[in-house]
Write a protein that holds these residues in place. Structure first.
Motif, short mmCIF file in Angstrom:
data_model
loop_
_atom_site.label_atom_id
_atom_site.label_comp_id
_atom_site.label_asym_id
_atom_site.label_seq_id
_atom_site.Cartn_x
_atom_site.Cartn_y
_atom_site.Cartn_z
N ARG A 58 80.99 71.95 72.91
CA ARG A 58 81.54 73.24 72.49
C ARG A 58 82.31 73.91 73.63
NH1 ARG A 58 79.51 74.51 67.58
NH2 ARG A 58 77.76 73.21 66.95
N LYS A 59 81.70 73.89 74.80
CA LYS A 59 82.37 74.54 75.94
C LYS A 59 83.60 73.78 76.39
CE LYS A 59 78.43 77.18 77.25
NZ LYS A 59 77.45 77.62 78.22
N ASN A 61 85.62 72.66 74.28
CA ASN A 61 86.56 72.86 73.16
C ASN A 61 86.74 71.64 72.26
OD1 ASN A 61 88.29 74.50 71.63
ND2 ASN A 61 90.09 73.72 72.73
N PRO A 112 88.91 69.38 68.57
CA PRO A 112 88.72 70.85 68.53
C PRO A 112 88.63 71.39 67.11
CG PRO A 112 90.51 70.26 70.04
CD PRO A 112 90.17 69.03 69.27
N TYR B 152 91.48 69.03 75.89
CA TYR B 152 91.50 70.22 75.02
C TYR B 152 90.90 71.44 75.69
CZ TYR B 152 92.60 66.73 71.50
OH TYR B 152 93.19 65.73 70.80
N ILE B 153 90.38 71.26 76.90
CA ILE B 153 89.83 72.40 77.62
C ILE B 153 90.98 73.34 78.00
CG2 ILE B 153 88.57 73.14 79.68
CD1 ILE B 153 87.21 70.40 79.72
#
Lengths: 156, 156
Positions: A58-59, A61, A112, B152-153
DNA sequence: CGTGAAAGTCGCTATCC
DNA sequence: GGATAGCGACTTTCACG
């Protein structure tokens, strides 16, 4: 051949690879050196293949997980080579299994959101032919562990 | 908000959690201290959730992987609670996902052989009612990585 | 196969740019 | 936010029961 202490060591290291050897030794009822020797042996023999950092999906993304069942258009080496190359190439594909039964392959893909999944999907079908692809979105991760059971390891 | 260097650090640590900070620093073009601070920050913020040892499935005598699609007999909280408890209880179940589509849940189970899978299966249906369970045996592991994509971060 | 102590390395902190 | 330096802790080795 391993023993019960080795299994205990494996269980602990599968939960936390960063425990100091002294702590680990205490937990399994040993002193540091023999414990360290055992860990070393487990690494040398390849039982511990490596130690990795796990990143929070989750963190990072990529909260979405999609399972994709794939059918090969034809069963020949050439297609399979292309499929392998694609799997290696696409970092969103984190697992790929060849199965028995109706679907030939099962992929686990992390992305994502739905749009990004579609982009990955488009990239895949552009690279390679598929006879069928069916996606199931994961709504909830009830369990995910990298720790495998140690109870089947033959002990003396 | 992370930057490109943080992502690089994550990529490296996802492959090998044991690299000395000095080596890691060199690889990302930093000196030790700032690199160590970044790693610490990534841990504190929970991006790196933990570091674990990966055990070789074959050498641990669980070479067989089975995917099991599960249908719930009824959609009520009580059954789900029982299901969760069972999943947590059975170490052979290494993944469990709730899905969209026909099958309600997908399990990944690791065992030594078919007989042991059957034993696990019997244990499961003794504990809980299922409307349907369909197993697919994994013939080949084409890809399995704990490393998720970092692209995707969001970076600044 | 186990313990205990010594040596070297590395993680971690403090300090300064 | 990044580099340099020192301390303490840990890994790793060695000598010995």
């Amino acid at each position: 051949m391993l023993d019960a202490i080795d299994c205990k060591i494996l269980e602990i290291l599968q939960q936390d690879a960063m425990v100091p050897v002294a702590t680990l030794a205490e937990k399994v009822g040993l002193s540091s050196t023999p414990c360290w020797r055992r860990v070393r042996k487990l690494e040398d023999e390849g039982l511990i293949s490596r130690r990795v950092a796990l990143v929070n999906r989750r963190k990072a993304n990529v909260p979405m997980t999609v399972f994709v069942g794939v059918k090969a258009p034809r069963h020949e080496a050439e297609w399979l080579d292309g499929f392998r190359a694609m799997i290696a190439d696409v970092p969103e594909i984190v697992e790929a299994w060849r199965l028995t039964g109706e679907t030939d392959y099962l992929l686990r893909i992390v992305v994502p959101d739905v749009d990004t999944y579609d982009a990955v999907y488009q990239r895949m079908i552009k690279k390679l032919e598929f006879s069928d692809m069916s996606a199931s979105i994961a709504m909830e991760e009830l369990k995910f562990t990298t720790a495998i059971p140690t109870k089947y390891i033959p002990t003396k």
